[in-house]
Motif scaffolding. Sequence first.
Motif, PDB file in Angstrom:
ATOM      1  N   PRO A 107       0.840  -1.201   0.000  1.00  0.00           N
ATOM      2  CA  PRO A 107       0.000   0.000   0.000  1.00  0.00           C
ATOM      3  C   PRO A 107       0.878   1.255   0.000  1.00  0.00           C
ATOM      4  CG  PRO A 107      -0.675  -1.534   1.726  1.00  0.00           C
ATOM      5  CD  PRO A 107       0.640  -2.018   1.212  1.00  0.00           C
ATOM      6  N   LEU A 108       0.451   2.284  -0.717  1.00  0.00           N
ATOM      7  CA  LEU A 108       1.233   3.526  -0.813  1.00  0.00           C
ATOM      8  C   LEU A 108       0.810   4.536   0.250  1.00  0.00           C
ATOM      9  CD1 LEU A 108       1.152   3.680  -4.688  1.00  0.00           C
ATOM     10  CD2 LEU A 108       3.154   3.162  -3.267  1.00  0.00           C
ATOM     11  N   TYR A 109      -0.227   4.226   0.988  1.00  0.00           N
ATOM     12  CA  TYR A 109      -0.720   5.068   2.086  1.00  0.00           C
ATOM     13  C   TYR A 109      -1.730   4.215   2.839  1.00  0.00           C
ATOM     14  CZ  TYR A 109      -2.184   9.362   4.519  1.00  0.00           C
ATOM     15  OH  TYR A 109      -2.432  10.326   5.477  1.00  0.00           O
ATOM     16  N   ASN A 110      -2.057   4.610   4.033  1.00  0.00           N
ATOM     17  CA  ASN A 110      -3.129   3.921   4.765  1.00  0.00           C
ATOM     18  C   ASN A 110      -4.446   4.009   3.987  1.00  0.00           C
ATOM     19  OD1 ASN A 110      -1.876   2.855   6.997  1.00  0.00           O
ATOM     20  ND2 ASN A 110      -2.338   4.564   8.356  1.00  0.00           N
ATOM     21  N   ALA A 111      -5.341   3.091   4.268  1.00  0.00           N
ATOM     22  CA  ALA A 111      -6.696   3.182   3.720  1.00  0.00           C
ATOM     23  C   ALA A 111      -7.379   4.401   4.339  1.00  0.00           C
ATOM     24  CB  ALA A 111      -7.480   1.918   4.048  1.00  0.00           C
ATOM     25  N   VAL A 112      -7.958   5.253   3.497  1.00  0.00           N
ATOM     26  CA  VAL A 112      -8.708   6.425   3.979  1.00  0.00           C
ATOM     27  C   VAL A 112     -10.167   5.975   4.110  1.00  0.00           C
ATOM     28  CG1 VAL A 112      -9.356   8.823   3.545  1.00  0.00           C
ATOM     29  CG2 VAL A 112      -7.104   7.978   2.817  1.00  0.00           C
TER      30      VAL A 112
END
Length: 553
Positions: A107-112
């Motif tokens: 993942p490139l960022y946390n899940a929003v």
Amino acid sequence: MAAAKKAVLGPLVGAVDQGTSSTRFLVFNSKTAELLSHHQVEIKQEFPREGWVEQDPKEILQSVYECIEKTCEKLGQLNIDISNIKAIGVSNQRETTVVWDKLTGEPLYNAVVWLDLRTQSTVENLSKRIPGNNNFVKSKTGLPLSTYFSAVKLRWLLDNVRKVQKAVEENRALFGTIDSWLIWSLTGGVNGGVHCTDVTNASRTMLFNIHSLEWDKELCEFFGIPMEILPNVRSSSEIYGLMKAGALEGVPISGCLGDQSAALVGQMCFQDGQAKNTYGTGCFLLCNTGHKCVFSEHGLLTTVAYKLGRDKPVYYALEGSVAIAGAVIRWLRDNLGIIKSSEEIEKLAKEVGTSYGCYFVPAFSGLYAPYWEPSARGIICGLTQFTNKCHIAFAALEAVCFQTREILDAMNRDCGIPLSHLQVDGGMTSNKILMQLQADILYIPVVKPSMPETTALGAAMAAGAAEGVGVWSLEPEDLSAVTMERFEPQINAEESEIRYSTWKKAVMKSVGWVTTQSPESGDPSIFCSLPLGFFIVSSMVMLIGARYISGIP
């Protein structure tokens, strides 16, 4: 041993139920719809800044693997052969947005998360670009422009996260809601994982045309979303790919539905006009409107209900969405500490049997249907020196019921035919005080199935009925009869109306609390959004501190 295994008749179907608060894996008998075993793991929610809600996509994926393995172990202990599991369905929290690297699987960022409010200024800026006489976003998607839906979350990630920007530039990025992330990972990930979603989840992104059932070029251009990062859109019931690891390796994943659509299927609301209300983290009332899109005049959403096969027709629904239901119980547990477990809320409420004039509006993420008011914030009002934690617990349960009444009233006005009873499901329905309160506040009977896991059941039904699997018949004559528990109103209509009108007064007090939204960058001007009381209290503390330091009594 063999004789014991014969005790379970017919093929089995598994269901991943990935919600906001927890992940579960459940296994059903496809001939009787009996729940044979399950396992559940709670999921962490992170709140890095005011109004922000995130989750770790890798933790979510790991929780799915853990639930599958533990459930298979439990089936083994029951002498049930897991080779009888012929298909797996996926049901998921909708709108929650994930972007990942297709080359590394990271993942490139946390899940929003769907509840997240960081995109409010994005929404305000975009809304200025929609002509007043041509709301093409709503007419194509059935949705109001809101922080709730995926497109604005994805826009925020593209604007603010360099890793996401770089991956898009280098053609490494994939976007999906939780179903897409799970199916891609479970079917192989970097080694040939299937990047897809179903029509129900796609319809919650604000990038999907619910009439043509395709990603919409005009919408993608409006939100500035590159179409190549979007998943392929499939029906809710077909073989997407095979499990590539774990105890169920080789089993087809053949059902996919957003959680609320899954509950509609699980409640067998297949006829135009049938409705259900699910009590989870939020609260969601869906009414099947058949093959036609019905657009609401009273703050409800128009959404895709399901499409149970590649060549099957699409069904639509009207939806009333409430952001905070079970989440208010979790807040009382984790933030205030007045209960140690979610189950304790019923005991506290039972001690007093009334809120004693205390009203709780849990507008933690603004107000969703029917208001769509992002300026609202949570309030507890009507407090006296007599009020204690039991009254607040009772008021929290009442709040869930009052919010349901508001969306049910809107639904009745839109449909023209009032519901004669309400079918309910979800984790909170095990709370008998809540169910009785709901019947009293709606002033119609509330009906709940004896097996409340209808969301998972709906995903299992879609998976088992898929072409190439064919172990679950959705023909009306083949569907298992469900035993129901019924709660009748026990107060008079006048008292019900008085309580409801006082609630509406409390709701109005919560609106307009935030006059300037928190900026997305999280810079110091975030304080613009804090309520006036914060500054009054802060000023008093500073003044007392200054007087103390200077020796003034």
